[in-house]
Design an enzyme around this catalytic site. Sequence first.
Site, PDB file in Angstrom:
ATOM      1  N   HIS A  73      -3.556  29.748  23.059  1.00 37.43           N
ATOM      2  CA  HIS A  73      -3.151  28.468  22.659  1.00 37.43           C
ATOM      3  C   HIS A  73      -3.097  28.044  21.285  1.00 37.43           C
ATOM      4  CE1 HIS A  73      -5.250  28.234  26.807  1.00 37.43           C
ATOM      5  NE2 HIS A  73      -4.319  27.641  27.133  1.00 37.43           N
TER       6      HIS A  73
ATOM      7  N   GLU B  79       5.120  33.049  26.235  1.00 35.44           N
ATOM      8  CA  GLU B  79       5.977  34.090  26.992  1.00 35.44           C
ATOM      9  C   GLU B  79       4.856  34.611  27.768  1.00 35.44           C
ATOM     10  OE1 GLU B  79       7.248  37.190  24.355  1.00 35.44           O
ATOM     11  OE2 GLU B  79       9.222  35.726  23.611  1.00 35.44           O
TER      12      GLU B  79
ATOM     13  N   MET C 113      -3.580  23.276  29.592  1.00 36.39           N
ATOM     14  CA  MET C 113      -4.761  22.697  30.484  1.00 36.39           C
ATOM     15  C   MET C 113      -5.906  22.979  29.825  1.00 36.39           C
ATOM     16  SD  MET C 113      -3.170  23.347  34.090  1.00 36.39           S
ATOM     17  CE  MET C 113      -3.557  25.140  34.331  1.00 36.39           C
TER      18      MET C 113
ATOM     19  N   SER D  27      -7.112  31.744  30.381  1.00 34.53           N
ATOM     20  CA  SER D  27      -8.418  30.614  30.565  1.00 34.53           C
ATOM     21  C   SER D  27      -8.919  31.199  31.899  1.00 34.53           C
ATOM     22  CB  SER D  27      -7.873  29.209  30.672  1.00 34.53           C
ATOM     23  OG  SER D  27      -7.227  28.874  29.791  1.00 34.53           O
TER      24      SER D  27
HETATM   25  P1  AMP Z   1      -2.318  27.061  29.952  1.00 33.19           P
HETATM   26  O1  AMP Z   1      -3.236  26.322  29.369  1.00 33.19           O
HETATM   27  O2  AMP Z   1      -2.697  28.265  30.878  1.00 33.19           O
HETATM   28  O3  AMP Z   1      -1.450  26.049  31.033  1.00 33.19           O
HETATM   29  O4  AMP Z   1      -1.221  27.444  28.898  1.00 33.19           O
HETATM   30  C1  AMP Z   1      -0.904  26.550  28.059  1.00 33.19           C
HETATM   31  C2  AMP Z   1       0.290  27.073  27.205  1.00 33.19           C
HETATM   32  O5  AMP Z   1      -0.457  28.457  26.567  1.00 33.19           O
HETATM   33  C3  AMP Z   1       1.446  27.838  28.087  1.00 33.19           C
HETATM   34  O6  AMP Z   1       2.681  27.694  27.230  1.00 33.19           O
HETATM   35  C4  AMP Z   1       0.888  29.257  28.108  1.00 33.19           C
HETATM   36  O7  AMP Z   1       2.295  30.119  28.372  1.00 33.19           O
HETATM   37  C5  AMP Z   1       0.349  29.725  26.791  1.00 33.19           C
HETATM   38  N1  AMP Z   1      -0.559  30.727  26.910  1.00 33.19           N
HETATM   39  C6  AMP Z   1      -1.528  31.082  27.556  1.00 33.19           C
HETATM   40  N2  AMP Z   1      -2.187  32.079  27.398  1.00 33.19           N
HETATM   41  C7  AMP Z   1      -1.339  32.515  26.232  1.00 33.19           C
HETATM   42  C8  AMP Z   1      -1.584  33.887  25.648  1.00 33.19           C
HETATM   43  N3  AMP Z   1      -2.421  34.770  26.019  1.00 33.19           N
HETATM   44  N4  AMP Z   1      -0.641  33.979  24.594  1.00 33.19           N
HETATM   45  C9  AMP Z   1       0.199  32.977  24.183  1.00 33.19           C
HETATM   46  N5  AMP Z   1       0.483  31.901  24.945  1.00 33.19           N
HETATM   47  C10 AMP Z   1      -0.451  31.616  25.960  1.00 33.19           C
END
Ligand code: AMP
Length: 307
Positions: free
Chosen positions: A64, A175, A57, A213
């Site tokens: 990410h 994860e 997102m 984020s």
């Molecule tokens: P989001 O933008 O929050 O929807 O996250 C996109 C992807 O990044 C999802 O698969 C999350 O699980 C992964 N993600 C978010 N934060 C982390 C983090 N600190 N470490 C690893 N992957 C992450």
Amino acid sequence: MIAKVRLGTFRCGAYRVTIGDSQPQDRLAVVRTVAGLRKAVASFRAVGRTIGLVPTMGALHEGHVSLVKGALARGDVPATSIFVNPTQFGPNEDFAAYPRDEAGDFAKLEAAGCRIVFAPDKDEMYPVPMLTTVKVTGVTEGLCGPFRPGHFDGVATVVTKLLMMAGPDRAYFGEKDFQQLQVIKTMVRDLAMPVEIVGMPTVREPDGLALSSRNRYLSTAERTAALHLHRQMTAVAGAVRDGRDSCSAATAAAARALLEAGFDKVEYLTVVDAESLRPLERVASPARVIVAARLGRTRLIDNIAVG
Ligand code: AMP
């Protein structure tokens, strides 16, 4: 700097937006349409490359970026999607306020070695009212499920669309969102979707706070309190390892400690089976300590493996 392309190419800030390109590019191509995404993917497939989709997102951080690097490490061409999906936000959630930084995101993706970024607007993702929803049961019913009604339907449906649009060989998820990862794995298994789901470890700050984020919403005092989340999960994992302590006693003590540290609410703090996500009382199989807690207006989620 900007590669020569065949058709329908224009600039967005420093970046090239490609509508009708059919050559694989050696730098980041920004695509806004499903047709553009399919062409960009096809151009890499035509030269024998595999594709690794990284759904996000936006408001990207090192967590990410680690997914992009995971795709590169497996030999995939990384394709990242950036779409703040309205259907996974509840009416009282932070959809409108969700951080957006497209130019910064594109720069991070380019630096990480990403080759395609798919950044559609809402009308491209949802051109007509949706009459179809992908609903996963079981693993969606506990943990965040009751606190975010409809959230996992929104996630499963948009991830299905992204997988259908990009047709990747693998898709990479963190994860950090452990329940989401299990939902996606379950959906892909149940519907025999032709994609491998790769779960990647959580990237953390030096004090243990998982990158998110939403961390930018935290005040200085809240940021200090936030480090207790990892500390308490670690305490629980140590206490319940190998069936030593009961999970309910260990998590109750940790939840109290979080409230004392300044958290406003602990929505759940549980030890669950790592696959079914069912709560455990004694740990005898792979398990996770998993938590959602509120600090002011920020809802933080995290989890770690037991053992
Ligand atoms: P989001 O933008 O929050 O929807 O996250 C996109 C992807 O990044 C999802 O698969 C999350 O699980 C992964 N993600 C978010 N934060 C982390 C983090 N600190 N470490 C690893 N992957 C992450």
